[in-house]
Scaffold this motif. Structure first.
Motif, PDB file in Angstrom:
ATOM      1  N   ASN A 466       0.849  -1.185   0.000  1.00 31.55           N
ATOM      2  CA  ASN A 466       0.000   0.000   0.000  1.00 31.55           C
ATOM      3  C   ASN A 466       0.890   1.243   0.000  1.00 31.55           C
ATOM      4  N   LEU A 467       0.809   2.031  -1.071  1.00 31.63           N
ATOM      5  CA  LEU A 467       1.619   3.244  -1.194  1.00 31.63           C
ATOM      6  C   LEU A 467       0.963   4.440  -0.516  1.00 31.63           C
ATOM      7  N   THR A 468      -0.316   4.314  -0.187  1.00 28.63           N
ATOM      8  CA  THR A 468      -1.081   5.407   0.416  1.00 28.63           C
ATOM      9  C   THR A 468      -0.905   5.381   1.923  1.00 28.63           C
ATOM     10  N   ARG A 469      -0.742   6.567   2.511  1.00 32.72           N
ATOM     11  CA  ARG A 469      -0.458   6.660   3.942  1.00 32.72           C
ATOM     12  C   ARG A 469      -1.406   7.647   4.617  1.00 32.72           C
ATOM     13  N   VAL A 470      -2.646   7.237   4.794  1.00 35.92           N
ATOM     14  CA  VAL A 470      -3.636   8.071   5.479  1.00 35.92           C
ATOM     15  C   VAL A 470      -4.311   7.232   6.554  1.00 35.92           C
ATOM     16  N   PRO A 471      -4.874   7.849   7.595  1.00 32.42           N
ATOM     17  CA  PRO A 471      -5.601   7.066   8.608  1.00 32.42           C
ATOM     18  C   PRO A 471      -6.822   6.408   7.985  1.00 32.42           C
TER      19      PRO A 471
END
Length: 501
Positions: A466-471
């Motif tokens: 997963n390249l996305t880093r959000v809560p």
């Protein structure tokens, strides 16, 4: 543009990612290798691409902000309009052709780069002028010019094929190049992955800024402005990957909200669910992230039900996707998990297998699970010759690709659940679907909008990264939003005094 340790590359400043021009040279070598392995491509072939042109706003002298044509960007990394590029397939030798600009250009637009300056900037073998294309190619004695012509299966538009004065004097083939270069773009190189990783990092940070600063009473476009300001100021990302979607309340059920007729202009209300789909590109490489959260920072019971149903679908795909897995099956898995959650919470009733057979998944998620991503947000390669073609059954016929996953692909995983009046009314009028709907629950959710959770993932050897880093969990989102409300005092613009007309 910038240089690091004496090498040409792209950068928007020391605080941003530096990209070596070697990335584009590597792309050219990958393409030449594929073409040489294709028995239909004769020796002494030359690839010829035409870059993007500056486009005026209708009949005015104002130009749209230029973005390079994606295939040309992939091969050369050129940021100016009006270029052509040629590559000798046998040797890999690269030539850029630049427009011959008038002297007056320097007065209005700045320094006119020389051919040698352009050669060094883009690390190609030779640079000539556009008006010399025919002579240069004649001296190369190509057996055939390979030009680009193919239909983009997302837009149904055809790529612009290279043309120049004198091309009729050459043997031209416009069918061999497209499937080979498109397939090259499907599998990302390690250097390309780093650029996509960077655009994801910047977009993730910008989404978090929106979560921290959103307030009831804001306009949706003010949240869009927060996102774009962070992406450009901090990340050097001048371009959005697509028109930002900032739907609040009922607008969250409008899948492509934010267009000219609905320009993110609703006032965000207390109790609204927000669905914000926004991404930026860096050096042409895109990101595509959707975050859903309550405007007031605290999930209601119903918001939590829908959000967790979508999150479980997202995580099910994230935990199952890997090389060799069919993307069609991943879409079906997401629908199965989500429908089961809706049934477990009293919104639906009946057997999930029967729901899927009746096409109920498409009532709550009318779009596909996700898509390939790269230099285009809906990247090329979805339905190339020799790959699985578009399924026809309801619920999967909107998929932008039906391919089997391969290592090096980058895709979005974006399940969603929406309460769209038009689709709900159709389902209630259809006995085969209405039997699964709990009418009082459906009425309770009218006007709710929707939830979408979209992450960008890289297919690895054993799964996905997963390249996305959000809560993503309810608790993590509420914590970020609570911290923003504690630490940041967001003052909304005062009411503007209205004049008389």
């Amino acid at each position: 543009m910038a240089e690091a340790v004496g090498k040409p590359g792209f950068s928007m400043g020391a605080h941003t990612l530096w990209i070596p021009m070697e990335m584009f040279a590597h792309n050219r070598r990958r393409l030449c290798e594929r073409l040489r392995a294709n028995r239909e491509v004769p020796s002494c072939s030359v690839v010829l691409l035409q870059g993007g042109e500056g486009i005026n706003l209708y009949a005015s002298d104002v130009e749209y902000l230029f973005q390079q044509e994606a295939y040309f960007q992939w091969m050369f990394g050129v940021r100016e309009p009006g270029f052509y590029g040629a590559v000798d397939v046998d040797t890999g030798r690269s030539i850029l052709f630049i427009p011959r600009l008038p002297a007056e250009y320097a007065v209005w637009m700045g320094h006119i780069a020389t051919p040698e300056e352009i050669r060094c900037r883009y690390d190609v073998d030779e640079v000539r002028y556009v008006d010399e294309i025919a002579d240069v190619l004649r001296n190369m004695e190509p057996s055939v010019l390979l030009t680009l012509s193919g239909v983009n299966t997302d837009s149904n538009l055809t790529n612009r094929e290279a043309a120049f004065d004198g091309i009729s004097n050459f043997e031209v083939n416009n069918s061999l190049l497209y499937p080979e270069i498109a397939e090259c773009r499907v599998i990302k190189s390690p250097m390309e992955i780093e650029v996509i990783r960077y655009s994801n990092r910047i977009s993730s940070e910008a989404h978090i800024q929106v979560m921290r600063k959103v307030r009831e009473g804001m306009k949706e476009y003010q949240c869009e402005a927060v996102f774009l300001q962070h992406a450009y100021f901090v990340g050097g990302c001048r371009h959005a990957s697509y028109t930002c979607i900032c739907g609040s309340g009922e607008n969250g059920s409008v899948l492509h909200y934010g267009h000219a007729a609905a320009p993110n202009d609703k006032t965000i209300r207390d109790g609204d669910m927000c669905l914000f789909d926004m991404g930026v590109s860096y050096c042409g490489y895109t990101s595509d992230i959707t975050c859903s959260f309550p405007a007031n920072g605290k999930f209601s019971r119903d918001q939590k039900i829908i959000y967790n149903a979508v999150l479980k679908a997202n995580q099910a795909v994230m935990n199952t996707a890997k090389p060799g897995v069919s993307w069609v099956e991943m879409h079906k898995l997401a629908n199965r998990v989500m429908l089961q959650e809706l049934a477990d919470n009293g919104i639906l009733c009946g057997d999930v297998d029967d729901m899927l057979e009746a096409g109920l998944g498409a009532v709550f998620q009318p779009h596909g699970l996700g898509h390939l991503m790269g230099l285009d947000v809906h990247d090329v390669g979805g339905y190339l010759p020799g790959t699985p073609q578009r399924p026809q059954e309801a619920g999967v016929n909107k998929l932008r690709t039906a391919r089997v996953l391969e290592q090096g692909m980058v895709l979005t995983i974006e399940p969603g659940c929406y309460f769209i009046d038009a689709l709900l009314d159709q389902a209630l009028a259809n006995p085969n679907q209405a039997r699964f709907l709990v009418p009082e629950a459906i009425e309770r959710f009218r006007g709710f909008g929707g939830v979408r959770i979209e992450d960008d993932v890289l297919v690895t050897e054993t799964g996905v990264e997963n390249l996305t880093r959000v809560p993503r969990t309810v608790e993590a989102i509420e914590a970020v939003m609570a911290a923003g409300r504690t630490e940041e005092n967001v003052e909304l613009p005062k009411e503007f005094p209205q004049g008389k007309f």
